[in-house]
Design an enzyme around this catalytic site. Structure first.
Site, PDB file in Angstrom:
ATOM      1  N   LYS A 230       2.403  62.569   8.909  1.00 60.55           N
ATOM      2  CA  LYS A 230       1.359  61.749   9.514  1.00 60.55           C
ATOM      3  C   LYS A 230       0.531  61.209   8.353  1.00 60.55           C
ATOM      4  CE  LYS A 230      -2.066  61.823  13.183  1.00 60.55           C
ATOM      5  NZ  LYS A 230      -3.183  61.229  12.463  1.00 60.55           N
TER       6      LYS A 230
ATOM      7  N   CYS B  60     -27.037  57.167 -21.933  1.00 59.63           N
ATOM      8  CA  CYS B  60     -27.675  57.514 -23.189  1.00 59.63           C
ATOM      9  C   CYS B  60     -27.118  56.494 -24.176  1.00 59.63           C
ATOM     10  CB  CYS B  60     -27.276  58.920 -23.618  1.00 59.63           C
ATOM     11  SG  CYS B  60     -27.731  59.273 -25.320  1.00 59.63           S
TER      12      CYS B  60
END
Ligand code: IVH
Length: 668
Positions: free
Chosen positions: A115, A425
């Site tokens: 499925k 940073c």
């Protein structure tokens, strides 16, 4: 004249469809990308010259150039029902007993298949031509998504074969491969956009986009598993149905098998469950289906779901646990990401202690607080991430999380990307960034240095043996030997594998450098465009921006890097230690039939029709089905008929099998 053009256009389309099928459905292409592009160019040119001959099923029409204004509702001719499901084996046995009762003990064949956890779709073909795609919606009415469904890579816009059913509505699951999602997210990252959390939502969201050009980048695929309204379907069982639509060129759900006994079907379920991890798509259960259509009809449906099938579902890859803390991590390009520290929880076979929280905006939007119960998801190759917070389980007031304003490692003030979601940073010398850059440089995606992992990099940094990429290439056995738990043998091996990485080529180096917005994909584009680092370093912004797929953000980032002292120093250093920074040209295969149009007729001794056609393509030629003045030569086997006569009439060279083999240099 037009009829000649019309014929040539049809021929090109047929050929392109054949190659699409070989490439996407069978995953065994017979021509190179270059040749494929050439066919496509030819077709595009002819269609541009004769716009009246453009049809919606032409391979050129996959990606429309206009967004649609909105999605239109479509009523399904037959409702799209759902599947009754169970998580327990006993319930499966009860279901089988019910079916036995309903069918009065008749023997039943059971088909079993995965499925697929994607987005449900209905695809209609009329007289072999793809005409409409619709989402499931509420089962009765869905949305028309024909424009985005056209971009599904393995969906034929025109069925193969001469006698397709008059109306064929197949139903299936649109999905994105896990490996594709990793690449798509990589690209998202390069563009400064947040990653997509899971392939199912991305597939569903992509289908519903208004702009097919964006959809085309998402690599949608489909597995067909059932049918809706049809006229002229031949199949009388599920297995026949899958074979019939496969023959028509449609991709069908994989790993299907059919059994006489329910117990065998269950044993096969167990087998499949063991293999789930091997697959590159998400599966959320298995489906057991009654194979015979006549029995299905007698079983009928409830208002919600047919009685002829049942889903055996797995518990989802989701778990709830407590958020113990949030720390921020500095990545190789300085991006600071929040990471959840969790009370350890069992999930999809592993114990999860940490999960991604994506970015500051996401944290804010979901209002996730330390102490909350959060739901973590782990799908496929995706790193576990927090999907939501269970706010109703908050029993005491919790403090809002404040995202840091300064780098936790070097203390520099953090900066948000202009207009983006990432916070960075920007200190290039930040030790955290250096560590991450070195880790990535050595990793499999980077320079692929065997034996140089995270721990060793930490040791090298701690002992101050490296402060940049080039230092790695200067390491000696003597130096390495001084490290804890490092013997001569391993030191020698490491030096050897570091040296071996010098030869990986420009694309690898560019990716390994951790230039912001440059990942593997962009690195390959740059390497193939410039061929050498010297050429790339000379490029100005304008040249960079002129390269397909390189937008202004990437161009600027690349330009800045190579103009910066640090960038130039890095390259000089890598050159001085002998890292190769050119891109090896791809070797051309020998192609004796380059550009030739060949027609095969009659029966050959050594090849089936398909084999010889594939061989012709492989050697650069074009295998046409009918003889015309454009035919370069005809290969004639036994019992050759009218095509041979026509070739003689037109004075075209005719070769027998031996002469053909001599020509392609294969006398063996
Ligand atoms: S058969 C009644 N086969 O699951 C619907 N469905 O939960 C019969 N699905 O909307 C469909 N894999 O889109 C079938 N191998 C498979 C499937 C499958 C996924 C989807 C289907 C349906 C949903 C129901």
């Amino acid at each position: 004249m037009t009829s000649d053009v019309r014929q040539r256009i049809e021929e090109l389309r047929r050929e392109i469809r054949f190659h699409d099928y070989k490439y996407y459905v069978e995953a065994s292409p017979v021509i190179s990308d270059l040749e494929y592009d050439r066919l496509m160019q030819q077709l595009k040119k002819l269609e541009a010259e004769h716009p009246e001959l453009v049809t919606p099923d032409s391979p050129t029409q996959r990606i429309g150039d206009q967004p649609v204004p909105g999605l239109t509702p479509v009523e399904h001719r037959l409702p799209m029902l759902s599947i009754d499901n169970t998580y327990r084996r006993e319930e499966l046995l009860e279901y089988r007993a019910r079916v036995d009762r309903w069918l009065k003990g008749e023997p039943v064949e059971w088909a079993v298949e995965p499925k697929i956890d994607g987005a449900a779709i209905s695809l209609t073909f009329e007289n072999g031509v793809f005409t409409q795609a619709a989402t499931r919606g509420n089962g009765r009415v869905g949305d028309d998504v024909t424009h985005t469904a056209r971009t599904i890579m393995d969906l034929p816009l025109h069925l193969i074969g001469d006698e397709p059913p008059r109306v064929l509505e197949v139903r299936g699951e649109v999905y994105i491969r896990n490996s594709d999602l990793v690449e798509i997210n990589q690209r998202q990252h390069e563009r400064g956009e947040p990653p997509f959390a899971n392939p199912r939502n991305l597939a569903a969201g992509t289908l519903r986009l208004l702009d097919p050009r964006i959809a085309a980048e998402r690599r949608l695929r489909v597995f067909c598993h059932s049918h809706g309204y049809c006229e002229g379907l031949r199949a009388t069982t599920h297995m026949e149905f899958l074979a019939e639509i496969r023959q028509l060129g449609l991709p069908t759900v994989p790993h299907v098998a059919c059994f006489d006994q329910f117990e065998q079907a269950l044993a096969y379920c167990d087998e499949l469950i063991e293999r789930l991890h091997e697959w590159d798509y998400e599966v959320d259960g298995l489906v057991l289906k009654v194979n015979r259509f006549d029995q299905r009809e007698r079983l009928g449906s409830t208002s919600k779901s047919p009685r002829w099938l049942v889903a055996y579902k797995f518990t989802k890859y989701e778990a709830a646990t407590r958020l113990l803390g949030i720390h921020v991590q500095v990545g190789k390009t300085g991006v600071v990401t929040p990471v959840a520290e969790l009370e350890p929880v069992q999930l999809a076979g592993t114990i999860v202690r940490r999960a991604s929280l994506h970015n500051a905006d996401e944290l804010e939007r979901k209002d996730i607080r330390i102490g909350d119960i959060v739901v973590v998801e782990k799908a496929g190759k995706i790193i576990p991430h927090v999907v939501r917070v269970e706010k109703h389980l908050r029993t005491e007031p919790l403090k809002k999380f404040r995202f840091p304003t300064h780098c936790p490692v070097c203390g520099q003030a953090l900066v948000r990307d202009p207009g983006g979601v990432y916070i960075r940073c920007v200190n290039r010398a930040c030790p955290a960034r250096l560590r991450e850059r070195l880790k990535f440089f050595a990793s499999r995606e980077g320079m692929d240095i065997d034996g140089l992992g995270e721990k060793l990099i930490d040791l090298l940094l701690e002992h101050e043996l490296v402060s940049g990429f080039a230092d790695l290439y200067r390491l000696t056995v003597d130096q390495l030997e001084t490290l804890p738990r490092m013997g001569v043998k391993s030191a020698e091996n490491l030096v050897r594998s570091i040296a071996a990485s010098k030869q990986r080529g420009l694309a690898r180096v560019l990716n390994a450098l951790s230039i912001p917005h440059v990942g593997a994909h962009t690195a390959t584009i740059l390497a193939e465009h410039f061929g050498s680092i010297e050429r790339l370093m000379e490029a100005d912004l304008e040249e960079l921006e002129s390269i397909p797929e390189i937008g202004p953000i990437i161009a600027e980032s690349v330009y800045d890097f190579f103009q910066s002292d640090e960038g130039q120093e890095t390259i000089r250093e890598l050159q001085s230690v002998g890292v190769v920074m050119t891109q090896p040209r791809r070797k051309r295969k020998e192609r004796p039939l380059e550009g030739k149009t060949v027609v095969v007729t009659g029966t050959l001794q050594g090849y089936s029709r398909k084999e010889i056609q594939e061989l012709i393509h492989e050697l650069g030629g074009h295998a046409a089905s009918s003889v015309s003045r454009k035919t370069d030569f005809v290969v004639a086997g036994e019992n050759a008929g009218s095509k041979l006569d026509k070739a003689r009439q037109l004075g075209i060279t005719v070769l027998d099998e031996q002469a053909f083999e001599a020509m392609i240099g294969d006398g063996s």
